[in-house]
Enzyme design. Structure first.
Site, PDB file in Angstrom:
ATOM      1  N   ASP A 160       0.866  -1.177   0.000  1.00  0.00           N
ATOM      2  CA  ASP A 160       0.000   0.000   0.000  1.00  0.00           C
ATOM      3  C   ASP A 160       0.901   1.224   0.000  1.00  0.00           C
ATOM      4  O   ASP A 160       2.126   1.099   0.144  1.00  0.00           O
ATOM      5  CB  ASP A 160      -0.938  -0.004   1.230  1.00  0.00           C
ATOM      6  CG  ASP A 160      -2.268   0.682   0.930  1.00  0.00           C
ATOM      7  OD1 ASP A 160      -2.255   1.876   0.577  1.00  0.00           O
ATOM      8  OD2 ASP A 160      -3.315   0.014   1.038  1.00  0.00           O
ATOM      9  N   HIS A 216      -3.771   2.770  -4.436  1.00  0.00           N
ATOM     10  CA  HIS A 216      -2.967   2.499  -3.228  1.00  0.00           C
ATOM     11  C   HIS A 216      -1.556   2.026  -3.616  1.00  0.00           C
ATOM     12  O   HIS A 216      -1.050   1.064  -3.056  1.00  0.00           O
ATOM     13  CB  HIS A 216      -3.652   1.432  -2.354  1.00  0.00           C
ATOM     14  CG  HIS A 216      -4.898   1.913  -1.686  1.00  0.00           C
ATOM     15  ND1 HIS A 216      -4.891   2.558  -0.479  1.00  0.00           N
ATOM     16  CD2 HIS A 216      -6.195   1.837  -2.056  1.00  0.00           C
ATOM     17  CE1 HIS A 216      -6.136   2.854  -0.128  1.00  0.00           C
ATOM     18  NE2 HIS A 216      -6.940   2.436  -1.070  1.00  0.00           N
ATOM     19  N   GLU A 220     -10.570   1.680  -4.532  1.00  0.00           N
ATOM     20  CA  GLU A 220     -10.320   3.114  -4.308  1.00  0.00           C
ATOM     21  C   GLU A 220      -9.254   3.723  -5.205  1.00  0.00           C
ATOM     22  O   GLU A 220      -8.523   4.603  -4.769  1.00  0.00           O
ATOM     23  CB  GLU A 220      -9.925   3.344  -2.830  1.00  0.00           C
ATOM     24  CG  GLU A 220     -11.016   2.938  -1.867  1.00  0.00           C
ATOM     25  CD  GLU A 220     -10.650   3.183  -0.410  1.00  0.00           C
ATOM     26  OE1 GLU A 220     -11.499   3.709   0.308  1.00  0.00           O
ATOM     27  OE2 GLU A 220      -9.531   2.829   0.013  1.00  0.00           O
TER      28      GLU A 220
HETATM   29  C1  ACM Z   1     -10.991  -1.167   1.637  1.00  0.00           C
HETATM   30  O1  ACM Z   1     -11.411  -1.086   2.807  1.00  0.00           O
HETATM   31  N1  ACM Z   1     -10.515  -0.095   1.021  1.00  0.00           N
HETATM   32  C2  ACM Z   1     -11.023  -2.411   0.905  1.00  0.00           C
END
Ligand code: ACM
Ligand code: ZN
Length: 629
Positions: free
Chosen positions: A146, A223, A276
């Site tokens: 991440d 991410h 995201e």
């Molecule tokens: C997440 O909680 N962004 C998978």
């Protein structure tokens, strides 16, 4: 195997006093003191037990067992070594003699550990695996990469660990405040770390003994800021948080990383994240635009889908299955993907509707980064309140059509680590709530009674064995105003609004402020009414009367942008036309953390109409009740 039992006992300090978590399918108790150290017989793969379990789904058949414990010793029957292993886990929790016949409700019973935001090392992971296996959790999902740090040795791209695994700032919050700067291995300010391939092999060897699968997650295309930092050629531009699906360098890196991951991990599932991704840069990046044109893609969602589909072909060609967060549905789901539903259950339901498999991990029941008890006393969570009972109440099949049950693989608890700086804090957030998730995944709903008593014993044993679990015996539970209500003179009286509430947070609409029901710890619990504007309401007390006090409690939660009002005004009127100001309550200080602050004033006056006005300072204001006495 005897040595394994001994090891499990020794490492967990398990005692005879433990109750069963997760609850078994059947338990017939018998008299006597159980002897759990002497194995009288072990039948694995016998005809009689195969016949008894023949009608179970294949996964349940393979994990089923029968355990009989007497004062002389115990006997086990199972179809497989996994079933035998689960019998031993139950054995470690037997308090009485008796016979247990048991099998799981779901094949997938998972826990996700985020070791990117705050690194957790091999020994810590091994320690948690023992406790998880005792709960019959069989999937450990490691969120390995991440923005905050890459945590897996990759030989073909060494900068991922020599640079992208290290950052400045002693914790995630500080790193954010310091503008998310990275560092280098060995630098004096460097904070972080990663798992070497040798570490992973040790984890996998232990996982095999514990009949657990370890699912690696390599996050893409969002991410991924740490990847773009180490290898700028895979971003649309430098400093990008997303990988560039327009550039071939991106696929070269991803496939090379995945090749090493697949070689290392035997997991049937490879998790590719997918959540995201901010797709803004893609709209102006020449490479992304060229890719969209060449592939006939009409949106950036389709561009993400292009990346996921291409990666899926690679993963499938290596004999593995792609697993991803529910955003992988957007722009078209890749043909064989399994969806992990986190933004509620809709993504999972949609995947199942399209004939795919899904794992449920909805935030409301499964996000263990929420606080588990009164947030005013707990270490800071990531926002929200998820007590043990609520996690335990979840039924993953509740919204699924019966003819599609087979596509719901199971359930998973997720522990994101933004606000969890220490290993002790990780354990505190895990236990005992992960036991609730384990029971949701293993036990038939009809067998879930008595959980609190059972889990308390299990949790006490865990604490005795050196885990920093939350002591559930000390749980305060919901906010008293939520549990017991609020008695006051305006309950049931009519309220008129000058400005209406925000559409997302209506609570009980016009009844909210005089229904006698206080809000809970969480702004999303349907008791708090939210406003981005002034609150300006008038309560009709029905007749002129003495008024001694007017006030209301506001919720402050800076994370999601909820703040105390700048000031509150209280006005009184006999006729509903002419109001006089009775009090102004200024904000003393904006609280830096989650809190519940009463804005009220003693009043000497008479009125039929009470007007309550609250001016926002910034963001949202949330109020549950206007108290009049
Ligand atoms: C997440 O909680 N962004 C998978
Ligand atoms: Zn691009």
């Amino acid at each position: 195997m005897k040595r394994l039992i001994a090891a499990v006992f020794a490492s967990l300090g398990l005692t005879l006093a433990m109750a069963q978590v997760p609850a078994p399918a059947e338990l017939i108790p018998a008299d006597g003191t159980p002897n759990i150290t002497k194995e009288l017989s072990r039948k694995i793969g016998g005809k009689a037990f195969a016949k008894k379990t023949a009608s179970l789904p294949a996964f349940a058949f393979e994990q089923a067992y029968e355990l009989t414990v007497t004062p002389k010793g115990y006997r086990v029957q199972a179809n497989t070594q996994t079933g035998y292993f689960y019998a031993l886990q139950t054995l470690s929790q037997m308090q009485t003699c008796g016979t247990v016949y048991d099998y799981p409700r779901f094949q997938y019973r998972g826990f996700m550990l985020d070791i990117s935001r705050h690194f957790r090392d091999k020994d810590f992971i091994l320690k948690q695996m023992k406790a998880l296996a005792n709960l019959k959790i069989n999937q450990l999902h490691l969120h390995l990469t991440d923005d905050a740090g890459w945590r897996l040795q990759v030989d073909s791209y060494p900068l991922l660990t020599s640079q992208a695994a290290w950052r400045v700032g002693s914790n995630w919050q500080e790193w954010c405040n310091l503008d998310r700067q990275y560092s280098q291995e060995g630098a004096p300010e460097a904070v972080g770390g990663y798992l070497t391939k040798a570490d992973i092999r040790e984890i996998l060897a232990e996982a095999q003994k514990l009949h657990m699968n370890v699912i690696p997650e390599i996050e893409m295309p969002g991410h991924s800021r740490e990847v773009v930092f180490a290898y700028p050629e895979v971003g649309c531009r430098e400093g990008s948080y997303e990988l560039c699906p327009g550039k071939e360098a991106t696929f070269t890196l991803l496939e090379s990383v995945l090749e090493e991951v697949i070689e290392l991990f035997p997991s049937p599932y490879i998790h590719i994240g997918g959540d995201e991704a901010d797709k803004e840069h893609w709209k102006t990046c020449p490479d992304c635009q060229a890719r969209m044109k060449a592939e006939g893609l009409s949106s950036v969602e389709e561009l993400q889908s292009y990346l996921v589909k291409r990666i899926e072909r690679f993963i499938n060609a290596h004999g593995r299955q792609l697993l991803g967060w529910d955003e992988i549905l957007e722009g078209g789901l890749s043909p064989n993907a399994t969806v992990m539903s986190w933004r509620g259950t809709q993504g999972g339901l949609e995947a199942i509707r399209q004939g795919h498999d899904a794992v449920m991990t909805p935030g409301r029941f499964c996000y263990l980064d929420k606080v588990q008890d009164a947030p005013i006393y707990e270490p800071e969570g990531f926002g929200g309140y998820l007590p043990l009972d609520v996690a335990h109440s979840y039924d993953p099949l509740s919204e699924i059509p019966e003819d599609s049950y087979g596509h719901l693989l199971g359930v998973q608890g997720n522990l994101w680590h933004e606000r969890i700086p220490t290993p002790e804090h990780t354990e505190y957030m895990m236990y005992p709530r992960v036991a609730a998730i384990a029971e949701v995944g293993w036990s038939q709903p009809s067998r879930k009674d008595g959980f609190r008593e059972r889990v308390t014993r299990w949790n006490d044993a865990l604490i005795a064995a050196g885990y920093n679990a939350f002591d559930i015996k000390k749980e305060m539970g919901e906010r008293p105003a939520f549990k017991h209500g609020i008695r006051h003179a305006a309950v049931g009286k009519k309220v008129t609004y000058k400005e209406f509430w925000n559409r997302g947070y209506p609570a009980a609409r016009e009844a909210t402020f005089t229904d006698g029901l206080g809000g809970g710890w969480s702004y999303g619990d349907g008791r708090w009414q939210g406003f981005l504007s002034d609150i300006d309401v008038t309560i009709d007390m029905e007749q002129v009367q003495d008024i001694h006090f007017v006030g209301g409690t506001f919720l402050c939660e800076p994370g999601p942008g909820i703040f105390l009002p700048k000031s509150v005004e209280i006005w009184l009127s006999a006729d509903g036309e002419n109001f006089t100001q009775a009090a102004v309550v200024p904000q003393e200080i904006q609280k830096p953390s989650q809190s519940y602050v009463l804005f009220g004033a003693p009043i000497t006056g008479q009125a039929r109409y009470v007007r309550f006005v609250a001016h926002p300072s910034r963001g949202f204001q949330f109020l549950d009740e206007v108290i009049v006495n």
